[in-house]
Design an enzyme around this catalytic site. Structure first.
Site, short mmCIF file in Angstrom:
data_model
loop_
_atom_site.label_atom_id
_atom_site.label_comp_id
_atom_site.label_asym_id
_atom_site.label_seq_id
_atom_site.Cartn_x
_atom_site.Cartn_y
_atom_site.Cartn_z
N HIS A 67 0.79 -1.24 0.00
CA HIS A 67 0.00 0.00 0.00
C HIS A 67 0.82 1.28 0.00
O HIS A 67 0.27 2.38 -0.11
CB HIS A 67 -1.02 -0.01 1.15
CG HIS A 67 -0.48 0.28 2.51
ND1 HIS A 67 -0.50 1.55 3.05
CD2 HIS A 67 0.07 -0.52 3.44
CE1 HIS A 67 0.02 1.49 4.27
NE2 HIS A 67 0.38 0.25 4.54
N THR B 5 -5.03 -19.09 3.87
CA THR B 5 -5.41 -19.05 2.45
C THR B 5 -4.87 -17.79 1.79
O THR B 5 -5.04 -16.68 2.32
CB THR B 5 -6.95 -19.08 2.34
OG1 THR B 5 -7.42 -20.27 2.97
CG2 THR B 5 -7.41 -19.03 0.89
N CYS C 46 1.48 5.75 11.47
CA CYS C 46 1.33 4.59 12.34
C CYS C 46 1.49 4.94 13.80
O CYS C 46 1.07 4.19 14.67
CB CYS C 46 2.33 3.52 11.95
SG CYS C 46 2.35 3.30 10.19
C1 LIG Z 1 9.08 1.76 7.29
C2 LIG Z 1 7.77 1.07 7.53
N1 LIG Z 1 7.77 -0.18 7.98
C3 LIG Z 1 6.63 -0.84 8.21
C4 LIG Z 1 5.41 -0.25 7.99
C5 LIG Z 1 4.16 -1.03 8.24
O1 LIG Z 1 3.66 -1.48 7.01
P1 LIG Z 1 2.20 -2.09 6.85
O2 LIG Z 1 1.27 -0.92 6.93
O3 LIG Z 1 2.24 -2.75 5.49
O4 LIG Z 1 2.01 -3.07 7.94
C6 LIG Z 1 5.35 1.05 7.52
C7 LIG Z 1 4.06 1.74 7.36
O5 LIG Z 1 3.86 2.84 7.78
C8 LIG Z 1 6.57 1.73 7.28
O6 LIG Z 1 6.58 2.99 6.84
#
Ligand SMILES: Cc1ncc(COP(=O)(O)O)c(C=O)c1O
Length: 382
Positions: A204, A242, A325
């Protein structure tokens, strides 16, 4: 409904490319490839298996891996978990090296391993904001079994020299994991020439769907990983469940498009980045966070002399006041604190990230909006 704000948050997520949506739709309905890829012996299953295989080739091609070296996961968070927990728990004990600039998906997993009795060193960046091979060498212990560092920092857009660090880690006999979630389609990756054993990917961030990713497992990591999800033995026993054909086909298509567009996109975004920076540079005391040289053009983290009126500005311009995040937590960004900013400076720092659909007109509009919502420092006579 009010018009949506301009999107300057591509590092949080990207819209799914129309070509990708089309490919995914072909894997959902009665007329499409809806079978279970694990159902061998009938056409529905075989077609789904073929679609998964071809997506595996597309993802592998973007990063110079063999298709069989990829394990599908639900995203980079799970890939990072599988890499760190998988290696550490298979060994049972030992020391890991990572950095204080990593994504939470690595930091929280490392903290879990500490709770289980593993030792972890969190490297600090050098004066330029980068993690260096010297820092890795200095932290080395006799029982260091895994080094985990990101290729592109999600908050800063800075690049880690995984080539040099990989050589050092390989020479010392440990495994090297790289979180490349923010790198695909932005940085050329050739795993045939890199001393990297495990690499995490996410769809994504690269115009593919959410909820799908992959972990590259190189030859030296074969057999060194313990599965973290059990049931059915899919993905060579490393990740049961799956396979989500539509998501996987979406990721494959997105990565194939990214490979075709990368050079052109980097050049175009490089010019837009300069235009954006030139526009906001005139704001009093603006400062670029992270190394100015070793970086991708897409992501900029800026500290302003006074805070922006983020509530008002976000109505017209979507950007990040911290990484997506961690923005659920109201704490200052651990990455900016890791760079040495004070909590107060971190609180007036913002990430603007550009992408495939950003235009020069968008950049000009964003610059105007930022100027409008930047509180001017009080005049000296006030
Ligand atoms: C450097 C990094 N690692 C891991 C992730 C987590 O990825 P996912 O949203 O695919 O779990 C992110 C998402 O913000 C990211 O920027």
């Amino acid at each position: 409904m009010d018009a949506y704000p301009l999107y300057f948050d591509y590092a949080a997520t990207t819209p799914v490319d129309d070509v990708v949506i089309e490919a995914m739709l072909g894997c959902l309905g009665r007329q499409g490839v809806f079978g279970n890829p694990a159902s061998r012996g009938h056409a529905f299953g075989n077609d789904a298996q073929q679609a998964v295989d071809s997506a595996r080739q597309q993802v592998a091609a973007l990063v110079g891996a063999q298709p069989a070296q990829l394990v599908w996961t639900s995203g980079a968070t799970e890939s990072n978990n599988l890499a760190l927990l998988g290696v550490a728990r298979r060994r049972g004990r030992g020391h890991l090296i990572t950095s204080c600039l990593e994504h939470r998906a690595v930091l929280d997993t490392a903290a879990q391993l500490e709770a289980e009795g593993f030792a972890v060193t969190y490297l600090a960046p050098n004066a330029a904001g980068l993690i260096t091979p010297d820092a890795v060498a200095e932290a080395w212990q006799e029982d260091t079994c895994l080094v985990s560092l990101m290729l592109v920092n999600n908050e800063l857009g800075t690049l880690t020299d995984i080539d040099a660090i990989g050589r050092l880690v390989r020479a010392r006999g440990a495994l090297f994991h790289v979180d490349a979630a923010q790198a695909t389609g932005k940085v050329a990756i050739d795993l045939t020439g890199l001393e990297v054993d495990l690499m995490s990917f996410s769809a994504h961030k690269t115009y593919g769907p959410k909820g799908i990713g992959a972990l590259y497992v190189g030859p030296r990591a074969e057999g060194a990983l313990q599965a973290q999800i059990h049931g059915g033995g899919h993905e060579r026993g490393l990740r049961s469940g799956t396979l989500a054909t539509h998501q996987i086909v979406g990721m494959g298509t997105a990565f194939a498009l990214a490979g075709q567009a990368m050079t052109r996109e980097n050049e175009r975004l490089g010019q837009l980045r300069e235009r954006f920076l030139a526009g906001v540079q005139t704001l009093n005391g603006m400062q670029l966070n992270g190394c100015a040289r070793q970086r991708i053009p897409h992501t900029l983290n800026l500290t302003f002399a006074t805070p922006l009126d983020t509530v008002a500005l976000q109505r017209q311009l979507a950007f990040s006041t911290t990484s997506a995040c961690s923005s659920a937590k109201a704490a200052p960004s651990h990455v900016l604190l890791g760079l040495g900013l004070t909590p107060e400076q971190a609180a007036r720092s913002y990430r603007f990230s550009l992408g495939r659909y950003t235009t020069a007109a968008d950049v000009d509009r964003a610059v105007t909006l930022i100027h409008q919502h930047a509180a001017q420092p009080a005049p000296f006579w006030a």
